[in-house]
Each structure stands twice: as structure tokens, then as C-alpha cells.
Design a protein around this motif. Structure first.
Motif, PDB file in Angstrom:
ATOM      1  N   SER A   1      -1.349   4.159  -2.786  1.00 58.73           N
ATOM      2  CA  SER A   1      -1.305   2.704  -2.736  1.00 58.73           C
ATOM      3  C   SER A   1      -2.154   2.182  -3.878  1.00 58.73           C
ATOM      4  O   SER A   1      -3.284   2.635  -4.064  1.00 58.73           O
ATOM      5  CB  SER A   1      -1.838   2.190  -1.400  1.00 58.73           C
TER       6      SER A   1
ATOM      7  N   ALA B   1      -2.923   3.770   3.083  1.00 60.04           N
ATOM      8  CA  ALA B   1      -1.807   2.835   2.947  1.00 60.04           C
ATOM      9  C   ALA B   1      -2.208   1.371   2.881  1.00 60.04           C
ATOM     10  O   ALA B   1      -1.455   0.561   2.342  1.00 60.04           O
ATOM     11  CB  ALA B   1      -0.828   3.035   4.123  1.00 60.04           C
TER      12      ALA B   1
ATOM     13  N   PRO C   1       3.481   2.177   1.335  1.00 58.33           N
ATOM     14  CA  PRO C   1       3.081   3.205   0.371  1.00 58.33           C
ATOM     15  C   PRO C   1       4.091   3.368  -0.754  1.00 58.33           C
ATOM     16  O   PRO C   1       5.280   3.089  -0.612  1.00 58.33           O
ATOM     17  CB  PRO C   1       2.996   4.468   1.231  1.00 58.33           C
TER      18      PRO C   1
ATOM     19  N   PRO D   1      -0.913   8.989   1.379  1.00 61.23           N
ATOM     20  CA  PRO D   1       0.013   8.138   0.643  1.00 61.23           C
ATOM     21  C   PRO D   1      -0.675   7.475  -0.545  1.00 61.23           C
ATOM     22  O   PRO D   1      -1.888   7.279  -0.541  1.00 61.23           O
ATOM     23  CB  PRO D   1       0.428   7.095   1.692  1.00 61.23           C
TER      24      PRO D   1
ATOM     25  N   GLN E   1       0.969  13.720  -1.310  1.00 61.92           N
ATOM     26  CA  GLN E   1       1.545  12.717  -0.421  1.00 61.92           C
ATOM     27  C   GLN E   1       2.119  13.334   0.847  1.00 61.92           C
ATOM     28  O   GLN E   1       2.301  12.637   1.846  1.00 61.92           O
ATOM     29  CB  GLN E   1       2.644  11.939  -1.141  1.00 61.92           C
TER      30      GLN E   1
END
Length: 457
Positions: free
Chosen positions: A431, A235, A159, A429, A394
Motif C-alpha cells: 500500500s 493495507a 492493496p 500487501p 505479498q
């Protein structure tokens, strides 16, 4: 700078463990620009070893390394809204995959997938990512997707940091759009080869379609596209059936090259005059710069499996649940600018996403139609005028649960309910993806260069 802890990831009501990550190290002697310092880059000067990697059969189900949530390829949501018909449709094919790390320290990962429709134990096409040399000698990463029933993505292996700037350079694009005023060129239509039965089977927003077989499903060749740079909320992004990604995007910069009738009233911004023109009067090579809303979902046939969007352009701002404004004949969508693919590779386009302390910034640079060389930037706070960016947090501490809601997804055989779409205590997260995340849409090639990650100085 703080790193990521291991967090519970709540996506569509399913808990998914996010990959643990430490702070990104700053390499000695790395460059800096505009308050950012470079921590990783990939210029594709060295040969890649991706296309030679073995294919792996995706076992599907919760134990699959590519499992995500209830809206996955074989997810519970589709089974609920389609009944046993969806399972029978899915059983007619296999999905083969590759997951290959590359770049310095393996900081990037290639995710490649292809469908095996005749179940003969091998993928029906050979999508891939390899190095290629342009006429001027420049080396690039070439995304090659010779068939629509496949997908190729570049993503970070772990991430992204809490604050970052990620960017990539596009030096060639062959995923559709008009060239010289027509969709038909190079023996293809809108970037697709002309074989019959190119449909979105078996994944649709409504689940399986009763009474229809593979070739009866809607044709996809009027809808091609490419993700220049988009941030997802889990992620390990990889290609999947196309509906699922519409529930996982935080911010979007993509191209959607379609003359489908439902876009007949859509508009495109001329960034020079700051006036909107009809998308159907353009070249169908647009850039969509979108902020998915976390407080508003589509209530039509999409069954709450897609957020509404907020769009900021030089021509003004638009919330896609409303008309553009009094007396404005455009509605349905607003594209920020149009590329000129015929200028590549001599010219190039750079796309960047920044996550700062207050929100996200989308940036695109290059020789755009009408205005020529320009840099276009738009920013949206994590929560702005009451509008949240979907799943922006996050960590649990960045969000208090105020936008959580229950979503009901309806299909021909039943319903699936997401009891908590964004609960307190959840975390998502960041990505990025570059390429094509769909297993039943999009076909072509693209040349990618200079993927770079920066953190604050």
C-alpha cells in the motif's frame, strides 16, 4: 492477472487481516506507457469533499478501525517497555480521525488525523486535503497541515496488485528545508510556526520518558519532512505516532529536512559529478531513496524498531550499518539528490515506484540541484546478494521463512519481544502513502497532482 486473496498479515508478531481485493480493471481507452497500462488516475480537477467530512474519535485498542499491531499508538509494545507511565501519558490526549474515499470508484482514500491535547472533544488543528488552483490555472490536491500534532495521507483504498507502477507529481512543497540559504522564512523555522512546546510527546522509540512532561520531551522543529511516495506492508496506512512506521516500510522515497547534530557526517550525492558532498553544505531539500533491509535491524536506542537501509545512488551503493568506504569521511546516511522547491509550481517532480517480477524500482524525475532536469532510477531485487527487502512478499508462496528472527525491544520499564518478525506463511500487501504519516512530527503544505496506477500491459 491474478488478484489478492485474503491473507494473514504478520507484522511485529501480530496477526492482522488484510483487505480482500480483486484484480484492478483496465478502463476502456486508458493510456499506456513503457510496457504499463493505466488503470486508475486522479488529477484533482474536481472538488474534493474531504474537509467537510465529520471527525471521528479514535477509540484506540484492538477494536479501533485504525488499529494495526503491537507498535500502534497505544500498542502493547509501548506499554511493556514503558510500564504504566505510557498509559498515563496517552490518557492526556485524544486522537480524532477522518477516513474518506475519493477518486474514480473511490480508488483512493484520504486518512487525516489530529490530536486533541486538552480533551475538549475536538481536534486542536484542522489538517485536510482539498483542491487548489495554482497561479497558472492548474488544479492540484493540497495537503494542509497547519500544526505538527496531526497527519494527512493519501493511500489506495485496497492493496496494490502483484505487479504495478504507481506515480505522483509534486507541484509545491512547504514542509521545511532551507530557502535562499536559511531555515527561517515566512515567519516560520524549518516550516514550523514558532510557538513553544512542539515536542514528540508522547511517542518515542524508548516509550514514555520518566520524569518528563509534554514540553520536556525533545523538540521537533529541527526535523521536518514529507513522504513523496513510500510502500508500506499493510493495507490501511494512517497517521500514527512516528516510531511505528519505521517497522512497516518496504521501500521509501521521502524527504527528511533536518540539521540535527546526529546527521553532521551524512552525505548527499551530486548526481552530475557522482561525488558525495556533506549534507550540511546543501539545501536540506533532499530525496531519500531507501530499501529497508529485512535481515538487519538497529541495535542502539531504537530498540530494534527500525530496519537498517541499503541505498543505491549515482554515487554508489551504501549499507547504512557500515561506513561509506575506505577514506570516506561520510557516514550515517546518503541522500540521492536535492529538490529545488523554489522552481515549483512552474517546474514539477514526479516520483514512481515499480514492483516487477524480481524486485522494486524507485524513480524520481525533475530539475534536481546540480544536475538539472534528470530521471534517476534504482532497482533492488527482492533478495539481492543475500539482502532481502523487508516484508517484500505479498503471498506466503513468495517467501520461505529464512529471514525470520526474534527481536527484543527494550525500554526504561521493561522489554517487549517479537518472537517472529517475518515467519514462514506470512504475507504483506503493498500500500503506498503520500504525505505525512506522523502524529507528533512534521508541519506544512504540499501540492500533489496526477496520482496514477499502472499494471503490466
Amino acid at each position: 492477472m491474478r488478484g489478492h486473496g485474503k491473507v494473514a498479515l504478520a507484522i511485529a508478531g501480530t496477526a492482522v487481516a488484510a483487505a480482500a481485493s480483486t484484480a484492478w480493471p483496465v478502463a476502456a481507452g486508458t493510456a499506456s506507457t513503457g510496457g504499463w497500462v493505466l488503470v486508475d488516475q486522479e488529477d484533482f480537477d474536481r472538488p474534493l469533499r474531504i474537509d467537510g467530512a465529520p471527525w471521528r474519535l479514535d477509540p484506540q485498542g484492538r477494536r479501533s478501525p485504525w488499529n494495526v499491531d503491537a507498535f500502534d499508538d497505544d500498542g502493547e509494545a509501548w506499554r511493556k517497555i514503558s510500564g504504566p507511565l505510557f498509559a498515563r501519558r496517552l490518557a492526556t490526549l485524544n486522537v480524532f480521525r477522518k477516513r474518506v474515499a475519493f477518486g474514480r470508484g473511490g480508488w483512493l482514500t484520504a486518512e487525516i488525523a489530529a490530536v486533541d491535547k486538552d480533551r475538549d472533544g475536538r481536534p486542536d488543528s484542522r489538517p485536510g486535503l482539498s483542491t487548489a488552483r495554482l497561479p497558472g490555472g492548474q488544479r492540484v490536491g493540497r495537503i494542509s497541515e497547519p500544526s505538527w500534532d496531526a497527519g494527512v495521507l493519501i493511500r489506495p483504498t485496497r492493496p496494490l496488485p502483484p505487479r504495478y507502477r504507481v506515480e505522483m507529481t509534486l507541484r509545491g512543497l512547504g514542509f521545511g528545508g532551507k530557502r535562499h540559504g536559511t531555515f527561517d522564512y515566512g515567519g516560520r523555522h524549518n516550516g514550523y510556526t514558532k510557538e513553544p512546546c512542539k515536542t514528540r510527546y508522547p511517542w518515542t522509540f524508548q516509550g514514555a520518558l520518566p520524569g518528563k512532561e509534554r514540553c520536556d520531551y525533545p523538540d521537533v522543529t529541527r526535523e521536518n519532512g514529507f513522504y513523496y511516495l513510500t510502500i508500506l506492508d499493510y493495507a490501511t496506512p494512517a497517521p500514527h505516532g512516528n516510531p511505528g512506521i519505521h517497522f512497516r516500510r518496504k521501500v521509501i522515497m521521502d524527504g527528511y529536512y533536518s540539521d540535527d547534530a546526529r546527521w553532521k557526517n551524512a552525505g548527499t550525492c551530486d548526481p552530475k559529478t557522482r561525488r558525495i558532498y556533506r549534507t550540511f553544505e546543501g539545501t536540506f531539500n533532499g530525496v531519500n531513496a531507501l530499501f529497508p533491509r529485512g535481515d538487519l535491524f538497529r541495535e542502539t536506542a531504537n530498540n530494534n524498531i527500525s530496519n537498517e537501509y541499503y541505498i543505491k545512488t549515482r554515487c554508489g551503493n551504501v549499507s547504512m550499518d557500515k561506513p561509506y568506504g575506505p577514506g570516506n569521511r561520510f557516514e550515517g546516511h546518503l541522500t540521492s539528490a536535492e529538490l529545488q522547491p523554489q522552481l515549483m509550481p512552474k517546474a514539477a517532480y514526479r516520483f514512481a515506484v515499480e514492483r516487477g517480477r524480481t524486485g522494486y524500482t524507485l524513480e524520481m524525475s525533475g530539475p534536481f540541484l546540480h544536475i538539472g532536469q534528470a530521471t534517476l532510477r534504482v532497482h533492488h531485487d527482492f533478495v539481492e546478494d543475500g539482502r532481502p527487502i523487508w516484508h517484500y512478499n505479498q503471498t506466503p508462496g513468495e517467501y520461505d521463512g529464512r529471514f525470520d528472527r526474534r527481536l527484543v525491544h527494550r525500554g526504561p520499564a521493561g522489554t517487549y519481544t517479537t518472537e517472529h518478525s517475518w515467519p514462514k506463511g506470512s504475507a504483506y500487501p503493498d500500500s503506498f502513502i503520500i504525505g505525512d504519516p506522523h502524529l507528533n512530527y512534521y508541519e506544512g503544505t504540499a501540492d500533489v497532482d496526477d496520482v496514477r496506477l499502472y499494471v503490466p500491459r
